[in-house]
Design a protein around this motif. Structure first.
Motif, short mmCIF file in Angstrom:
data_model
loop_
_atom_site.label_atom_id
_atom_site.label_comp_id
_atom_site.label_asym_id
_atom_site.label_seq_id
_atom_site.Cartn_x
_atom_site.Cartn_y
_atom_site.Cartn_z
N VAL A 6 87.19 -71.24 -50.98
CA VAL A 6 85.75 -70.98 -50.98
C VAL A 6 85.09 -72.26 -50.47
CG1 VAL A 6 85.77 -69.27 -52.84
CG2 VAL A 6 85.43 -71.68 -53.39
N ALA A 7 83.87 -72.13 -49.97
CA ALA A 7 83.21 -73.30 -49.39
C ALA A 7 81.75 -73.34 -49.83
CB ALA A 7 83.32 -73.26 -47.87
N ALA A 8 81.13 -74.48 -49.60
CA ALA A 8 79.72 -74.66 -49.95
C ALA A 8 79.02 -75.51 -48.91
CB ALA A 8 79.59 -75.33 -51.32
N ILE A 9 77.83 -75.07 -48.55
CA ILE A 9 76.93 -75.87 -47.72
C ILE A 9 75.85 -76.40 -48.65
CG2 ILE A 9 75.22 -75.87 -45.85
CD1 ILE A 9 76.74 -73.41 -44.69
N ASP A 10 75.72 -77.71 -48.71
CA ASP A 10 74.67 -78.35 -49.50
C ASP A 10 73.74 -79.03 -48.52
OD1 ASP A 10 73.03 -79.71 -51.23
OD2 ASP A 10 74.57 -81.13 -51.89
N GLN A 11 72.63 -78.36 -48.21
CA GLN A 11 71.66 -78.89 -47.25
C GLN A 11 70.54 -79.55 -48.04
OE1 GLN A 11 68.34 -78.79 -45.74
NE2 GLN A 11 69.58 -80.42 -44.85
N GLY A 12 70.55 -80.87 -48.10
CA GLY A 12 69.61 -81.61 -48.93
C GLY A 12 68.57 -82.36 -48.15
N THR A 13 67.77 -83.11 -48.85
CA THR A 13 66.65 -83.83 -48.26
C THR A 13 67.09 -84.88 -47.24
OG1 THR A 13 65.40 -83.50 -50.30
CG2 THR A 13 64.59 -85.20 -48.81
N THR A 14 68.21 -85.53 -47.48
CA THR A 14 68.62 -86.60 -46.57
C THR A 14 69.80 -86.25 -45.68
OG1 THR A 14 70.01 -87.57 -48.29
CG2 THR A 14 67.75 -88.40 -48.11
N GLY A 15 70.48 -85.13 -45.97
CA GLY A 15 71.62 -84.77 -45.15
C GLY A 15 72.25 -83.47 -45.57
N THR A 16 73.34 -83.14 -44.89
CA THR A 16 74.04 -81.88 -45.13
C THR A 16 75.51 -82.16 -45.37
OG1 THR A 16 72.49 -80.77 -43.64
CG2 THR A 16 74.53 -79.58 -44.17
N ARG A 17 76.05 -81.49 -46.40
CA ARG A 17 77.46 -81.62 -46.75
C ARG A 17 78.09 -80.23 -46.72
NH1 ARG A 17 79.64 -85.68 -49.10
NH2 ARG A 17 77.68 -86.40 -49.95
N PHE A 18 79.33 -80.15 -46.24
CA PHE A 18 80.12 -78.93 -46.32
C PHE A 18 81.40 -79.26 -47.06
CE2 PHE A 18 83.13 -75.72 -44.59
CZ PHE A 18 82.43 -74.58 -44.92
N MET A 19 81.70 -78.48 -48.10
CA MET A 19 82.89 -78.73 -48.91
C MET A 19 83.74 -77.46 -48.97
SD MET A 19 81.25 -80.91 -52.05
CE MET A 19 82.80 -81.60 -52.59
N ILE A 20 85.04 -77.66 -48.92
CA ILE A 20 85.99 -76.55 -49.04
C ILE A 20 86.80 -76.78 -50.30
CG2 ILE A 20 87.92 -75.35 -47.94
CD1 ILE A 20 86.86 -76.51 -45.23
N PHE A 21 86.91 -75.71 -51.12
CA PHE A 21 87.61 -75.79 -52.40
C PHE A 21 88.76 -74.80 -52.42
CE2 PHE A 21 83.14 -76.69 -53.02
CZ PHE A 21 83.14 -77.84 -53.78
N ASN A 22 89.86 -75.17 -53.11
CA ASN A 22 90.92 -74.20 -53.34
C ASN A 22 90.57 -73.37 -54.57
OD1 ASN A 22 91.68 -75.68 -55.64
ND2 ASN A 22 93.35 -76.73 -54.56
N HIS A 23 91.41 -72.40 -54.91
CA HIS A 23 91.11 -71.51 -56.03
C HIS A 23 91.18 -72.21 -57.39
CE1 HIS A 23 90.35 -67.76 -53.99
NE2 HIS A 23 91.32 -68.07 -53.14
N SER A 24 91.70 -73.42 -57.42
CA SER A 24 91.70 -74.21 -58.66
C SER A 24 90.43 -75.06 -58.79
CB SER A 24 92.92 -75.13 -58.71
OG SER A 24 94.10 -74.36 -58.70
N GLY A 25 89.57 -75.00 -57.76
CA GLY A 25 88.33 -75.76 -57.79
C GLY A 25 88.46 -77.18 -57.26
N GLN A 26 89.63 -77.51 -56.73
CA GLN A 26 89.84 -78.85 -56.18
C GLN A 26 89.31 -78.91 -54.75
OE1 GLN A 26 94.06 -78.58 -56.83
NE2 GLN A 26 93.96 -80.17 -58.41
N VAL A 27 88.71 -80.05 -54.40
CA VAL A 27 88.19 -80.25 -53.05
C VAL A 27 89.35 -80.41 -52.08
CG1 VAL A 27 86.79 -81.71 -51.54
CG2 VAL A 27 86.05 -81.28 -53.90
N VAL A 28 89.36 -79.55 -51.08
CA VAL A 28 90.38 -79.61 -50.02
C VAL A 28 89.89 -80.51 -48.89
CG1 VAL A 28 91.59 -78.23 -48.28
CG2 VAL A 28 91.26 -77.33 -50.60
N SER A 29 88.60 -80.38 -48.60
CA SER A 29 88.03 -81.14 -47.49
C SER A 29 86.52 -81.17 -47.65
CB SER A 29 88.41 -80.49 -46.17
OG SER A 29 87.89 -81.22 -45.08
N SER A 30 85.91 -82.21 -47.05
CA SER A 30 84.46 -82.36 -47.12
C SER A 30 83.98 -83.15 -45.92
CB SER A 30 84.10 -83.11 -48.42
OG SER A 30 82.73 -83.35 -48.48
N ALA A 31 82.76 -82.87 -45.50
CA ALA A 31 82.13 -83.66 -44.43
C ALA A 31 80.64 -83.75 -44.72
CB ALA A 31 82.38 -83.01 -43.07
N TYR A 32 80.02 -84.85 -44.29
CA TYR A 32 78.61 -85.10 -44.56
C TYR A 32 77.96 -85.70 -43.33
CZ TYR A 32 74.39 -87.08 -46.64
OH TYR A 32 73.08 -87.40 -46.92
#
Length: 161
Positions: A6-32
């Motif tokens: 599963v993934a998440a886009i966090d578009q905030g006031t100063t920037g944007t982050r995309f995170m990818i999580f496995n089914h255990s909730g651990q971060v697989v990858s992230s970029a900002y």
């Protein structure tokens, strides 16, 4: 193809982050990626919506590449954003009609004061659950329409009922 992430886009006031999580909730990858803060005058804060859109696409690509994730392996994407930042997109072109007005911008102070002077605070609170404040998107939308040539007499609220 099996859905592993599963993934998440966090578009905030100063920037944007995309995170990818496995089914255990651990971060697989992230970029900002940060985006510019534009200050046309004191108290005014804007963002370039196209810069944010391009940056969002870039962080998605970066995180997928860093995590060696095929997009077809993602089962869902959640999105969080700035909420009260306002931008209007032109339907015919798909382009923004101007910069986004950021949540902390105070340029709509006069619009808010007019509403207060007209005694509309209780009616607006009853209809929306919100107080009249420059923070909220309604006055920002009115400002954009009034100041970018789309409306001379737009009424922010109907005084009926």
């Amino acid at each position: 193809m099996e859905k592993k992430y599963v993934a998440a886009i966090d578009q905030g006031t100063t920037g944007t982050r995309f995170m990818i999580f496995n089914h255990s909730g651990q971060v697989v990858s992230s970029a900002y990626r940060e985006h510019r803060q534009i200050y046309p005058q004191a108290g005014w804060v804007e963002h370039d919506p196209l810069e944010i859109w391009v940056g969002t696409q870039e962080v998605i690509g970066d995180a997928l590449e860093k995590g060696h994730v095929d997009p077809r392996e993602i089962s869902a994407v959640g999105v969080t954003n700035q909420r009260e930042t306002a931008v209007i997109w032109e339907k015919a072109t798909g382009q923004p009609i101007g910069n986004a007005i950021v949540w902390q911008c105070t340029r709509t102070r006069e619009i808010c004061q007019e509403l207060l002077d007209q005694g509309l605070e209780e009616m607006i609170r009853n209809k929306t659950g919100l107080v009249i404040a420059t923070y909220f998107s309604g006055p920002k939308i009115k400002w954009i329409l009034d100041n970018l040539g789309f409306s001379q007499n737009l009424k922010l609220v109907e005084q009926k009922g």
